[in-house]
Design an enzyme around this catalytic site. Structure first.
Site, PDB file in Angstrom:
ATOM      1  N   GLU A 171       0.874  -1.174   0.000  1.00 12.53           N
ATOM      2  CA  GLU A 171       0.000   0.000   0.000  1.00 12.53           C
ATOM      3  C   GLU A 171       0.908   1.220   0.000  1.00 12.53           C
ATOM      4  OE1 GLU A 171      -2.486  -0.136   3.435  1.00 12.53           O
ATOM      5  OE2 GLU A 171      -3.581  -1.917   2.786  1.00 12.53           O
TER       6      GLU A 171
ATOM      7  N   ASP B 114      -5.386   9.247  10.062  1.00  7.28           N
ATOM      8  CA  ASP B 114      -4.052   8.754  10.402  1.00  7.28           C
ATOM      9  C   ASP B 114      -3.549   9.328  11.718  1.00  7.28           C
ATOM     10  OD1 ASP B 114      -3.370   7.072   8.093  1.00  7.28           O
ATOM     11  OD2 ASP B 114      -3.679   8.917   6.969  1.00  7.28           O
TER      12      ASP B 114
END
EC number: 4.2.1.20
Length: 268
Positions: free
Chosen positions: A49, A60
């Site tokens: 990824e 995040d």
């Protein structure tokens, strides 16, 4: 079959899970990031990824937020991320590579242009964390029509009524976020992961990848016994942040990838 389908089918025959590694494109700089990217498959990554840097990565945690800042400060753009994939593909035609990020940069780049270029350079799938199924027409359906997999996130708070909606149109694999919160948060208990995998398997035949909070070979091995994929990101990115220089960052990330791969491969 797509590269993702081929890889997961191959690993199923080998009776093991995939190690799915996440790194941010352009972190710590373009050259080092490309070196990491090119080195991951040999170090044991089965699927990659690649994060598309964005100024407001709301899903995040601190590690990946800082990685985004480092990459953007170094001049990383979506065009440069696509170029990085092109350079990676010149030497690797087998490892599945998924771009992960947010819709805003794709929207600004132009959805049609982005899909066409992503397909051309060798991207296999997309994970767009802030685009729910209600917006499938914006990116999911056009991407799949072009032959790109669209990978959905599910979480502990995704209920049984919501799951079919989330999974409809999903392809490649399902990414289960085992901790409600931001990336890099504390790991979920294995009992919780086992229950979640069983619940997801009642709704989909797609491979299930488990992410968020996996930091060691031992933990990766434990998750690999339960799921089809083990996703590790923040632990790798922490190695970049803590390295004394970029050359050391490359070595440290690939070394940890090797340790994680060993854990995953010896799990069953």
């Amino acid at each position: 079959m797509s590269r993702l389908q081929t890889r997961f089918a191959q690993l199923k025959q080998e009776n093991r899970a995939a190690l799915v590694t996440f790194v941010t494109a352009g972190d710590p700089d373009y050259a080092s990031s490309l070196e990491i990217l090119k080195g991951l498959p040999a170090a044991g990554a089965d699927v990659i990824e690649l994060g598309m840097p964005f100024t407001d990565p709301m899903a995040d945690g601190p590690a990946i937020q800082l990685a985004n800042i480092r990459a953007l400060d170094g001049g990383q753009t979506l065009a440069r991320t696509l170029q990085m994939v092109r350079e990676f593909r010149s030497g690797d035609s087998e490892t599945p590579l998924v771009l992960m990020g947010y819709f805003n940069p794709i929207h600004h780049y132009g959805v049609e242009r982005f899909i066409a270029e992503a397909k051309e350079v060798g991207v296999d799938g997309l994970i767009v964390v802030d685009l729910p199924p209600e917006h499938n027409e914006d990116l999911c359906h056009p991407a799949q029509a072009a032959g790109l997999d669209f990978i959905r996130l599910t979480t502990p708070t995704t209920g049984d009524q919501r799951l079919p909606t989330v999974l409809e149109g999903s392809s490649g694999f399902v990414y289960y976020v085992s901790v409600a919160g931001v990336t890099g948060a504390n790991a979920a208990t294995l009992e919780h992961v086992e229950e979640a995998v069983a619940r997801l398997r009642r709704h989909t035949d797609l491979p299930i990848g488990i992410g968020f909070g996996i930091r060691s070979a031992e933990h990766a091995a434990a998750v690999a016994r339960l799921a089809d994929g083990v996703v590790v990101g923040s632990a790798l990115i922490d190695r970049i942040a803590k390295a004394r220089d970029n050359a050391q960052a490359v070595k440290d990330v690939l070394a940890l990838c090797g340790e994680l791969a060993e854990g995953v491969r010896n799990a069953r």
